[in-house]
Design a protein around this motif. Structure first.
Motif, short mmCIF file in Angstrom:
data_model
loop_
_atom_site.label_atom_id
_atom_site.label_comp_id
_atom_site.label_asym_id
_atom_site.label_seq_id
_atom_site.Cartn_x
_atom_site.Cartn_y
_atom_site.Cartn_z
N UNK A 119 0.51 28.46 37.15
CA UNK A 119 0.29 29.86 36.83
C UNK A 119 1.17 30.25 35.64
N UNK A 120 0.77 31.31 34.97
CA UNK A 120 1.53 31.80 33.82
C UNK A 120 2.09 33.17 34.14
N UNK A 121 3.37 33.35 33.86
CA UNK A 121 4.02 34.63 34.09
C UNK A 121 5.11 34.82 33.05
N UNK A 122 5.15 36.01 32.46
CA UNK A 122 6.11 36.29 31.38
C UNK A 122 5.99 35.27 30.25
N UNK A 123 4.79 34.77 30.01
CA UNK A 123 4.56 33.82 28.93
C UNK A 123 5.01 32.40 29.25
N UNK A 124 5.44 32.15 30.50
CA UNK A 124 5.91 30.83 30.89
C UNK A 124 4.92 30.22 31.89
N UNK A 125 4.47 29.02 31.61
CA UNK A 125 3.61 28.30 32.55
C UNK A 125 4.50 27.52 33.51
N UNK A 200 6.24 25.08 30.88
CA UNK A 200 6.03 25.20 29.44
C UNK A 200 6.29 26.65 29.03
N UNK A 201 7.09 26.83 27.98
CA UNK A 201 7.33 28.19 27.54
C UNK A 201 8.57 28.32 26.67
N UNK A 202 8.93 29.56 26.43
CA UNK A 202 10.13 29.86 25.65
C UNK A 202 11.31 29.96 26.59
N UNK A 203 12.14 28.95 26.57
CA UNK A 203 13.30 28.88 27.44
C UNK A 203 14.49 28.36 26.66
N UNK A 204 15.66 28.85 26.98
CA UNK A 204 16.88 28.35 26.35
C UNK A 204 17.58 27.38 27.29
N UNK A 221 20.48 19.64 32.32
CA UNK A 221 19.92 20.73 31.52
C UNK A 221 19.48 21.85 32.46
N UNK A 222 19.93 23.06 32.19
CA UNK A 222 19.42 24.22 32.92
C UNK A 222 18.71 25.13 31.93
N UNK A 223 17.43 25.39 32.20
CA UNK A 223 16.59 26.21 31.32
C UNK A 223 16.44 27.61 31.90
N UNK A 224 16.74 28.61 31.07
CA UNK A 224 16.66 30.00 31.50
C UNK A 224 15.98 30.82 30.42
N UNK A 225 15.57 32.02 30.80
CA UNK A 225 15.00 32.94 29.82
C UNK A 225 16.12 33.51 28.95
N UNK A 226 15.75 33.94 27.76
CA UNK A 226 16.72 34.43 26.78
C UNK A 226 17.58 35.54 27.37
N UNK A 227 18.88 35.43 27.17
CA UNK A 227 19.82 36.43 27.67
C UNK A 227 20.50 36.03 28.96
N UNK A 228 19.96 34.99 29.62
CA UNK A 228 20.52 34.58 30.92
C UNK A 228 21.48 33.40 30.80
N UNK A 229 21.74 32.95 29.58
CA UNK A 229 22.55 31.74 29.38
C UNK A 229 23.96 31.88 29.98
N UNK A 230 24.52 33.07 29.93
CA UNK A 230 25.91 33.26 30.37
C UNK A 230 26.08 33.20 31.88
N UNK A 263 14.97 28.12 35.79
CA UNK A 263 15.10 29.36 36.55
C UNK A 263 13.96 30.30 36.16
N UNK A 264 13.14 30.68 37.15
CA UNK A 264 11.97 31.53 36.93
C UNK A 264 12.02 32.72 37.90
N UNK A 265 11.85 33.92 37.39
CA UNK A 265 11.91 35.09 38.26
C UNK A 265 10.69 35.17 39.17
N UNK A 266 9.51 34.89 38.64
CA UNK A 266 8.28 34.99 39.43
C UNK A 266 8.03 33.66 40.13
N UNK A 267 8.77 33.47 41.22
CA UNK A 267 8.70 32.21 41.96
C UNK A 267 8.86 32.52 43.44
N UNK A 268 7.85 32.15 44.24
CA UNK A 268 7.83 32.54 45.65
C UNK A 268 8.93 31.89 46.48
#
Length: 869
Positions: A119-125, A200-204, A221-230, A263-268
């Protein structure tokens, strides 16, 4: 095994007794994903080896896949050679013993709102394939006993999807024409389809590394959405602790040179252990002391460990079928509990685990959705990701360890790993390995634990011959749940006891109950008491309930003399329960209340060495959710009022001692986790009691912490004002909201708080939360925050006119369409309705009938049918 898709379409149960191996092996799978704007083209190549020479057809599962072409080896199949109906693909005849099936299909992740499959959510598959999500990606038999090596190619627009991840090792990465790029991932270890993952998506990416015991360097490697790196340092440290612990404890080393977490916010789910590509709900990755409580920091540490430990107990060795789910989940919960116990305070961890089990799993076991740890049948496997499978499953393994002792358990565990590595195993095979060299415990008899549902009850009676110094303990066991034929069989139950000889001397023993009734004789018991005082099930040695002939006076002595944290907790909670029940039934026992208050005053004043987390538990009046399933004929509004009254009474009577303790611990509350966590836990308990006592002098102090740089103290300030109706409550709500409204993970705490408080036009207030501009309709966390808080913390949910139940029923129907997994689990809040008095019971039946008349997801349909059965 019966074909899952076929049975579901006919509302038939999948049964353990019908299991049979799949007719084919699928040793290798190649998946080619071409990500386009509105669709993903999926080209699947599956190598088949026929195991059943008498079969000449192939049935594969698939949901919402548009099939363009199918090839058998190099031959394009004509439509008369295959059919697609009822979510399954049927191909026949198949006369070859080995062949390759190539399926070209299309899926639409943007239109998939189930949070299953791709599924795709916030532009991330993202993918979630456990338990049966892979069939939403590609046609496959989609069962855990088919282990294959996967090779995966992913192609996408580089600007939209710069990060392309899958399981295993990255073997190739190329730029392509038209601003596109490709990667190829290859996993060298066979795995079931439920462990496949793609992101797949834009992740830092935040990078680190770990050197294994054999000096192999593992890239983390830990992949997060922009702004969550800290917010990822704590998670990286937790992973490295997990890797080191598994090496030292069980000699299990990580087997690849790369470990990725996303790390994905929309995850059951809380998290998913996909081989080398763990996918987490953001709430269980993003953390620091300012945004995360002490309890959450420890939970994150434990969940990261849990998913990492699955690399061996779940991935390298998986479960043969979904009836064996507790083989991987119960075992891995046991492992993560041991991990946390070794890192922190073992006694407190044991108390917390036992407390959670009795609050959640005992409730489940006492209601209509009760089921064995190894179920005999299911309709929707997603409904069996329960506390019974996880926590009770872990308790059964803990009993095994108690029975065979630690060294023998560790040897058996190692033998299990070496024997079944790379295979799909069963619960029986695990138990057999642990008990392989044990002559005292009957394997088959012990396995009854996996077949029974309901919580067993053990009764104790003492027979004391003071002159001969002989103590006899008569023990009996019963399972009151009679719906399961296995429930009449006796269980093997380890019973840790302590016999108190005097105020400082005790005898510790483990009794092993094997029959329905037994008598244990203990000689040379030189007790100074009129009758030896016994504490039972120390360290919560079995997941059962028990009744004793221990007097109230003896219980107070146990509080004074016992050193086992769980027993102290259990003893005082039993006293609280008695006090609450007496008040509810309008027979208050002032004498018991006063004696308990005197005992608590003595503990606070005189026991300076007591663990402060334990003291917090001792001083905490049980909450509604903790006491609800322990009471017959529940009047919820009366229960809430009784608990409030007791908080007022104890807060008032103990005010001087509480204020003195507050001053005593104040200097340590700003220490960095894990230091200071005991003080911070106690401070919330003291704040709550003092606020309930109407002591105005504490309000400003509590309010001063709402803007603290410690989330533990900020959230504590929210929590303690939940049931205090005063202007300051709205003040702290606004301060917290304005500070955290742009951090959705933290803001869920505010949604939970707001749904908990009781104000006029209560349902209007709850509805305003769903319409709040910061409410994320796709976030399972926010949805659960509001719904769970309203039904477990807000007494107005139980309005006598039934309006609270009806409001929640409408929310169940609304969100069942988009998230049936969350809703079907949430629906269980109605499962204890038979214990309620009217009009509550009548009102719940009314809304359940109302829900049932509507179109429901299969998940929710199965649960409501069980509740009303």
């Amino acid at each position: 095994m019966l074909n899952v898709s076929d049975n579901k379409n006919n509302n038939q149960y999948i049964k353990l007794e019908d299991y049979k191996p799949f007719d084919y092996e699928i040793p290798n799978i190649f998946l080619d994903f071409i990500i386009e704007d509105k669709r993903v083209i999926v080209k699947t190549e599956l190598e088949f080896i026929k195991k059943n020479i008498n079969i000449n057809s192939l049935i594969l599962d698939g949901i919402d896949i548009f099939v363009e072409k199918i090839y058998l080896d190099e031959s394009l199949l004509e439509e008369n050679n295959y059919s697609i109906q009822k979510n399954r693909l049927l191909i026949k005849p198949i006369l070859k013993e080995t062949f390759t099936l190539k399926i070209v299909g299309t899926i639409k992740p943007k239109e998939n709102f189930s949070l299953l499959g791709m599924y795709e959510s916030n532009g991330i598959i993202t993918t979630q394939c456990e338990a049966e999500g892979f069939r939403r990606i590609s046609y496959h038999s989609d069962r855990p006993d088919i282990l294959s090596k996967y090779k995966v190619r992913i192609e996408a627009n580089k600007e939209d999807f710069p990060v392309l991840l899958s399981n295993g090792n990255l073997v190739k990465a190329n730029d392509l024409k038209h601003r596109r790029h490709e990667v190829i991932w290859e996993d060298p270890y066979p795995k079931p389809s439920y462990l496949f993952a793609l992101v797949a998506g834009k992740l830092n990416c935040i990078k680190d590394n770990f050197n294994t015991k054999s000096n192999k360097k593992v890239e983390i490697n830990i992949y997060v959405e922009k702004g969550d790196e800290k917010y990822v340092k704590h998670s990286i440290n937790s992973l490295k602790k997990s890797m080191k612990w598994d090496e030292e404890k069980y000699n299990l080393e990580y087997d690849l040179s790369l470990f990725n977490i996303v790390a994905i916010r929309h995850f059951n789910m809380g998290a998913m252990e996909n081989k080398s590509l763990n996918i987490f709900n953001s709430k269980l990755i993003l953390a620091n002391k300012e945004t995360t409580t002490d309890e959450e920091l420890e939970r994150i540490e434990g969940v990261i460990a849990h998913e990492y430990f699955h690399n061996w107990t779940g991935n390298r060795i998986t479960c043969r079928d979904w009836f064996q789910l507790s083989l991987k989940e119960g075992l891995t919960v046991f492992r993560d509990q041991e991990f946390t116990s070794d890192l922190h305070n073992r006694s407190i961890k044991r108390l917390e685990d036992a407390k959670f089990l009795r609050k959640a799993q005992f409730r489940e076991d006492s209601g209509p959705t009760s089921h064995p740890v190894r179920p005999e049948k299911y309709l929707e496997i997603d409904n069996f990701y329960t506390t019974t499978i996880y926590e009770k499953g872990a308790e059964i393994i803990r009993m095994l360890k108690t029975l065979v002792k630690e060294e023998n358990f560790n040897n058996g565990f190692s033998n299990f790993i070496s024997t079944y590595d790379g295979k799909a195993a069963t619960i029986d095979q695990f138990v057999n390995k642990i008990l392989e060299n044990n002559k005292e415990i009957n394997n088959e008899k012990f396995k009854t634990w996996y077949k029974q549902n309901g919580t067993p009850l053990v009764k104790f009676k003492r027979k004391w011959d003071k002159e001969k110094q002989i103590l006899k303990i008569q023990v009996s066991q019963i399972n009151s749940n009679k719906k399961n034929l296995y429930n009449d069989l006796p269980l093997i139950i380890p019973i840790n006891i302590a016999i108190f000889l005097n105020s400082y001397e005790k005898i510790k023993k483990t009794l092993i109950l094997k029959e329905k009734e037994e008598e244990f004789t203990l000689e040379n018991i030189n007790s100074k008491f009129d009758s030896p005082i016994i504490s039972y099930f120390r360290n919560f040695s079995a997941p059962i309930k028990w009744e004793t002939d221990t007097t109230f006076a003896e219980k107070l002595l146990i509080l004074e003399f016992e050193t086992d944290y769980f027993t102290i907790y259990d003893t005082i909670k039993g006293i609280y329960k008695k006090i609450i029940c007496k008040r509810i039934y309008e027979e208050p026992d002032i004498n018991i209340e006063n004696k308990l208050i005197t005992t608590l005053r003595s503990i606070i004043r005189n026991n300076k060495s007591i663990n402060l987390s334990l003291l917090s538990e001792i001083l905490s009046i049980p909450t509604f959710s903790e006491i609800e399933s322990e009471i017959k004929k529940v009047d919820p509004l009366k229960v809430y009022k009784t608990i409030d009254d007791l908080n007022y009474l104890f807060g008032t009577k103990l005010k001087v001692e509480l204020l003195n303790k507050l001053k005593e611990i104040d200097k340590n509350i700003t220490k960095l986790w894990p230091e200071g966590k005991d003080e911070r836990k106690l401070i919330e308990t003291i704040w709550r009691l003092l606020l309930h006592s109407k002591y105005e002098g504490i309000k400003n102090k509590v309010i001063s912490y709402i803007d603290s740089n410690s989330m533990t103290l900020s959230k504590a300030a929210l929590n303690v004002f939940t049931r205090i109706n005063c202007p300051e409550r709205e003040l702290i709500s606004n301060i917290f909201f304005n500070k955290w409204k742009h951090n959705p993970v933290v803001l869920d705490n505010w949604f939970f708080f707001k749904a908990s408080i009781e104000i006029n036009n209560n349902q209007k207030n709850i509805e305003a939360l769903f319409k709040n501009e910061y409410f994320d309709v796709k976030s399972p966390n926010t949805l659960k925050s509001i719904l769970n808080a309203y039904v477990t913390r807000n007494s107005l949910f139980h309005s006598r006119d039934g309006s609270g139940y009806k409001y929640v029923a409408d929310k169940i129907l609304e969100y069942d369409k988009s998230n049936p997994i969350v809703i079907s689990r949430f629906l269980k809040i109605f499962s204890t309705f038979r214990q309620y008095e009217n009009p509550y019971k009548r009102n719940i039946i009314k809304v359940l009938d109302y829900i049932k008349k509507n179109k429901l997801s299969p998940n929710t349909r199965e649960i409501i049918d069980a509740i009303l059965n």
